[in-house]
Design a protein around this motif. Structure first.
Motif, PDB file in Angstrom:
ATOM      1  N   TYR A   1       0.823  -1.205   0.000  1.00  0.00           N
ATOM      2  CA  TYR A   1       0.000   0.000   0.000  1.00  0.00           C
ATOM      3  C   TYR A   1       0.863   1.264   0.000  1.00  0.00           C
ATOM      4  O   TYR A   1       0.595   2.206  -0.746  1.00  0.00           O
TER       5      TYR A   1
ATOM      6  N   ARG B   1       0.759   4.131  -2.765  1.00  0.00           N
ATOM      7  CA  ARG B   1       0.424   5.513  -2.395  1.00  0.00           C
ATOM      8  C   ARG B   1       1.531   6.472  -2.823  1.00  0.00           C
ATOM      9  O   ARG B   1       1.266   7.491  -3.473  1.00  0.00           O
TER      10      ARG B   1
ATOM     11  N   TYR C   1      -5.260  -2.974   5.817  1.00  0.00           N
ATOM     12  CA  TYR C   1      -4.655  -2.813   4.496  1.00  0.00           C
ATOM     13  C   TYR C   1      -5.039  -3.938   3.547  1.00  0.00           C
ATOM     14  O   TYR C   1      -5.126  -3.728   2.333  1.00  0.00           O
TER      15      TYR C   1
ATOM     16  N   LEU D   1      -6.686  -3.052  -0.082  1.00  0.00           N
ATOM     17  CA  LEU D   1      -6.127  -3.447  -1.377  1.00  0.00           C
ATOM     18  C   LEU D   1      -7.069  -4.377  -2.137  1.00  0.00           C
ATOM     19  O   LEU D   1      -7.193  -4.278  -3.361  1.00  0.00           O
TER      20      LEU D   1
END
Length: 416
Positions: A85, A89, A312, A316
């Motif tokens: 992640y 990002r 997370y 995702l």
């Protein structure tokens, strides 16, 4: 484990009871003592118990090891999702800035030809009326007509000669030629004057073929110079146009890439309409900018926060579009590399242009059109103007800014 432990205790108890139970008397046997030594029953029972206990210890150690491994895998999976992640990002945030910078620099480079000062210099050299090299082509052509064609016999009362001179001046001053801002005016004028004299020679016996050859020979000294200058201008203009065509294609590709990313991140898409591509994207970047992309991810993390921890894995799993955007960033990086090539190509064109103009000026010197000091001064002036143009464009576009931002995108790491 509990059942296995109870079974072992029962077995151990049975063995102890058997060991304590009194044995019946056996007949006297001379070898009995020896048999008692060779067959130790209690020792065999002790070994069996010890082996069972060792197996138990191994099973317990294996259970602990498996438990630790499972916990490690679960923890590793969580860490892996965090890493994925964070990579996604960071890459997309840096990409948003790269989109903005690349668009800005494409627009800047597309708007370039040379610079105003350099354009003025070249236009002046190519102007038939200019005396940048100590002469004007217009005056020299009239002088050659009077000296070579009319052999210096021009007289105020000679209507034929006066008419030839006036007609030559009229051709040179034609609005058709005056409307040309670059490229061909001197060559067009020389060609028109030559055609005019050929037509006059048909009815004027004083202007024979040898006279025309002598005039053409002198005129060609100027034609060769202006042809070389014209060739430099033509090739530079062709190179610039090709460079701009490639920049337009790159701009279209950038627009398509931005559309894909904006759609995946659920931003409003840029609406082109009747506006130019540059204007469309400039308007779009009021909304689609680095700060807004950072805010998008902040909101996404808040949405998947449970307690004080971000899930997370769910983030995702439920937003596969983020992986797609990340995995397409290599194309964006390749677009920046293409821009770098076109940027460097522009300066290669400028260097080649300078070399061709300098060669044209050398031709003017070799043909005796201007003295060496004048040519050296003009070559030096042109070199300085070219260097100023390079510095101005480098400062305006600032290619290093694009390098530094693009290097932050870890586009080689694909997320699946």
């Amino acid at each position: 484990m509990r059942y296995l432990t109870l079974l072992l205790i029962c077995l151990a108890g049975t063995q102890i009871a058997l060991a304590q139970e009194p044995k019946p008397q056996q007949p006297t046997d001379p070898n009995a003592e020896l048999k008692n030594v060779v067959m130790p029953q209690v020792r065999t029972q002790d070994t069996t118990i010890r082996r069972i206990m060792e197996e138990l210890q191994k099973i317990q150690a294996s259970d602990q090891s498996n438990s630790s491994a499972i916990q490690g895998l679960l923890q590793g999976r969580e860490i892996d999702n965090i890493t994925k992640y964070q990579l996604i990002r960071n890459n997309i945030v840096y990409a948003s800035e790269t989109y903005y910078l690349l668009n800005k620099k494409i627009i800047d480079l597309k708007s370039r030809t040379t610079t105003n000062n350099l354009d003025v210099f070249i236009t002046s050299l190519n102007n038939p009326e200019s005396k940048e090299l100590g002469f004007s082509l217009s005056d020299r052509i009239v002088e050659l007509v009077e000296k070579v064609v009319l052999k210096g016999k021009k007289d105020k009362n000679d209507d034929k000669s006066n008419k030839i001179v006036e007609s030559t001046k009229s051709i040179i001053a034609s609005p058709i030629f005056q409307s040309f801002t670059s490229l061909t005016p001197p060559l067009a004028i020389a060609n028109s004057v030559m055609n005019f004299l050929h037509s006059v020679s048909i009815n004027n016996k004083e202007i024979n073929q040898q006279t025309l050859k002598d005039f053409e020979k002198e005129l060609n000294k100027y034609v060769v110079y202006y042809t070389a200058l014209n060739d430099a201008n033509n090739k530079f203009e062709y190179g610039l146009n090709f460079n701009k065509d490639q920049l337009n294609l790159l701009h279209d590709n950038l627009y398509d890439h931005i559309m894909f990313t904006a759609s995946a991140l659920k931003f409003n898409l840029p609406q082109r309409g009747n506006k130019s591509l540059g204007e469309t994207l400039n308007d779009f970047f009021f909304d689609f900018k680095k700060e807004k992309v950072v805010l998008f991810f902040d909101d996404l993390e808040n949405k998947y926060t449970k307690g004080k921890k971000v899930d997370y894995e769910a983030l995702l799993r439920e937003n596969p579009n983020l992986k797609e955007v990340n995995n397409q960033l290599e194309d964006l990086v390749m677009q920046t590399k293409r821009f770098e090539n076109l940027y460097n190509e522009y300066f290669t064109l400028l260097d080649s242009y300078y070399g061709k103009v300098a060669s044209a000026l050398k031709i003017a010197q070799d043909n005796g059109l201007a003295d060496k000091s004048t040519i050296d001064a003009k070559q030096s002036e042109f070199r300085n103007l070219k260097d100023e143009a390079v510095k101005e464009i480098q400062a305006s576009i600032n290619i290093k800014e694009l390098y530094n931002n693009t290097d932050k995108i870890k586009y080689r790491y694909r997320i699946f």
